[in-house]
Write an enzyme that holds these catalytic residues in place. Structure first.
Site, PDB file in Angstrom:
ATOM      1  N   SER A   1       0.806  -1.206   0.000  1.00  0.00           N
ATOM      2  CA  SER A   1       0.000   0.000   0.000  1.00  0.00           C
ATOM      3  C   SER A   1       0.851   1.274   0.000  1.00  0.00           C
ATOM      4  CB  SER A   1      -0.957  -0.048   1.197  1.00  0.00           C
ATOM      5  OG  SER A   1      -1.886   0.990   1.160  1.00  0.00           O
TER       6      SER A   1
ATOM      7  N   ASP B   1      10.086   4.922 -10.361  1.00  0.00           N
ATOM      8  CA  ASP B   1       9.642   5.432 -11.661  1.00  0.00           C
ATOM      9  C   ASP B   1      10.281   6.766 -12.012  1.00  0.00           C
ATOM     10  OD1 ASP B   1       8.113   3.206 -11.870  1.00  0.00           O
ATOM     11  OD2 ASP B   1       6.175   4.228 -11.991  1.00  0.00           O
TER      12      ASP B   1
ATOM     13  N   LYS C   1      -0.751  -4.239  -3.073  1.00  0.00           N
ATOM     14  CA  LYS C   1      -2.047  -3.658  -2.694  1.00  0.00           C
ATOM     15  C   LYS C   1      -2.119  -2.246  -3.272  1.00  0.00           C
ATOM     16  CE  LYS C   1      -5.057  -2.255   1.123  1.00  0.00           C
ATOM     17  NZ  LYS C   1      -5.226  -0.859   0.659  1.00  0.00           N
TER      18      LYS C   1
END
Length: 511
Positions: free
Chosen positions: A273, A284, A298
């Site tokens: 999460s 990224d 999640k």
């Protein structure tokens, strides 16, 4: 798209049907039934048809469930453990009501408000029910203390007890700092900034951010943390839901205090999460190196919806996506049981041990800001994979934990040697303290008394680990997590590999 009026009519018809069935059961069923239990079962059955993370929390459980994320709870303020069906005070929390009242490490709490709690099969949940309560309320406890002739009575006034989510922060060497974050609670970002500033004052040049086994929590705290590492309006995370009002995006909007220096983030299969928001944003944007094993997966956002009776529905309203467009949510599987077993399937498939055992479809291929290939489809795959090291594990070592023998022994050792340990000092202890064969022998005898049969071969296999755990848990009794993590990390394979990878992290930081 479904007709809103038609959907509304279906919902109203369903409510009417459920009410009618409940009424018929209450009036005509052959035996007495607990209507509250029936309603809760019906709700739980309904939610099982949705995703695995939408949940219903009855009013009686809400306080306990919410306390971890709020960053505080109301109670008497002790760290406790249950040894041989007896509640022990491991330590009264500093500045808390139990410390003020005079409770000490090693005290046995044998009754609460006149009710015996020793030898009754006490559980952690029951301890919370006995000792937590509204700020300002009183609780009477009866204590057995070593060398005392009779039980001692204390009246403790409950208060707000802070819970910390930054478990530890310390300098590994003159340049490398380490911060361990256990969850993302209401106070996490504040704690994190304080820890980061403290490390910078000690010469921090390179940082290890440890998110291993961090199950997540508040999304906004994860976004704020990521913003301290990212610059130039970089995307951190965005969400998409069925309703446009639940669509959002978060970007780096402030000048962070650690935007340029080398960064390594540690994750494993227990990182979920909010942990995946941070690690996904770092990866990224090519800001730092992600080291460890694939995270949990999640990628769903839950909105807490208070209900009239004090219970709460935590309803999934959107999915979140990393800056490259990856959905981190792993597949739900055919049944809730299949979803829950997915971690075991990873283990059996060999994923914890060999990176090549993980196969991603080309359709799940994405690229980072600077063109590195990353994959979606379930969790964050690290830039550098570290296999799970089970070489020193054994059933005997596991039994030392499950029987509470190791904690019981280290707790007793601290009690007997408190002055010596405190005079020794934390740094001296970490560098020079040795767990002796005599200490191990005493631990084995205690384990035998807890029905853990000695196994010579397994003991030799795990001996080095047993020594590290023993030393670490003694340190925790004296210096809390600040003493624990510098020792326990000596056996953490992900941490040890990360220390070797700062040349790669430095290259990313300079791009």
């Amino acid at each position: 798209m479904a007709n809103p009026e038609s959907s509304k009519g279906t919902v109203l018809e369903g409510i009417s049907r459920i009410k009618e069935i409940l009424f018929q059961i209450d009036q005509n069923y052959v035996e007495e039934v607990d209507s509250e239990e029936l309603v809760n079962s019906a709700i739980e059955g309904m939610l099982k048809k949705l995703d695995p993370h939408t949940s219903y929390i009855p009013a009686k459980d809400l306080e306990m469930v919410s306390a971890d994320l709020r960053g505080n709870y109301e109670g008497i303020g002790i760290e406790f453990n249950i040894f041989k069906d007896t509640l022990y005070v491991v330590a009264p929390l500093s500045g808390g009501p139990s410390e003020s009242a005079g409770l000490q490490s090693g005290d046995k709490i044998i009754s609460v408000n006149g009710e015996n709690i020793a030898g009754i099969g006490l559980t952690n949940r029951q301890v919370h029910e006995y000792l937590r309560g509204e700020k300002g309320s009183e609780v009477e406890v009866s204590i057995l203390r070593r060398n005392a002739d009779a039980p001692m009575q204390y009246t403790i006034v409950r208060d707000k007890i802070p819970q910390f989510s930054v478990d530890a922060s310390y300098m590994v060497d003159d340049e490398i700092g380490y911060i361990k974050v256990s969850r993302f609670s209401a106070t996490t970002y504040t704690e994190f900034i304080e820890a980061l500033k403290d490390l910078k004052s000690k010469g921090l040049q390179k940082l290890i951010l440890d998110l291993q086994d961090n199950p997540g929590g508040y999304m906004d705290k994860a976004i704020s943390m990521a913003d301290e590492f990212l610059s130039n309006n970089a995307m951190i995370v965005y969400t998409k839901g069925k309703e446009k009002r639940f669509n959002s995006e978060a970007r780096a909007i402030k000048e962070g205090i650690f935007e340029k220096s080398p960064l390594i983030v540690l994750i494993n299969e227990g990182s979920a999460s909010a942990s995946e928001i941070v690690s996904g944003a770092i990866q990224d944007n090519d800001r730092g190196l992600i080291v460890g094993r694939r995270s949990f997966g999640k990628g769903l956002v839950q909105m807490p919806i208070p209900l009239q009776d004090g219970s709460e529905l935590r309803l999934t309203i959107s999915k979140y996506y990393t800056p490259s467009g990856r959905s981190i949510q792993k597949p739900f599987g055919e049944t809730p049981a299949e979803y829950q077993k997915e971690m075991l399937q990873r283990y059996e498939h060999g994923e914890y041990f060999v990176a090549d055992s993980i196969q991603f479809a080309d359709s799940l291929k994405y690229t980072t800001e600077k063109g590195r290939v990353v994959y979606g489809g379930g969790g964050i795959m690290p830039d550098y994979f570290v296999a799970l090291d089970t070489a020193a594990n054994s059933d005997y070592l596991n039994k030392l934990f499950y029987s509470n023998s190791l904690r019981q022994y280290t707790f007793s050792y601290h009690e007997r040697n408190k002055k010596m340990l405190e005079n020794m000092g934390k740094e001296d202890y970490i560098s020079n303290f040795e767990v002796t064969d005599t200490m191990l022998s005493d631990l084995m005898k205690l384990a035998e008394s807890n029905d853990v049969k000695f196994d010579s071969a397994q003991f030799e296999k795990s001996k080095k680990l047993i020594k590290i755990y023993t030393k670490a848990y003694i340190a925790r009794n004296v210096w809390n997590n600040e003493g624990f993590y510098p020792i326990i990390n000596q056996q953490n394979e992900i941490f040890k590999e990360a220390l070797k990878l700062f040349d790669r992290a430095e290259t990313l930081a300079k791009k």
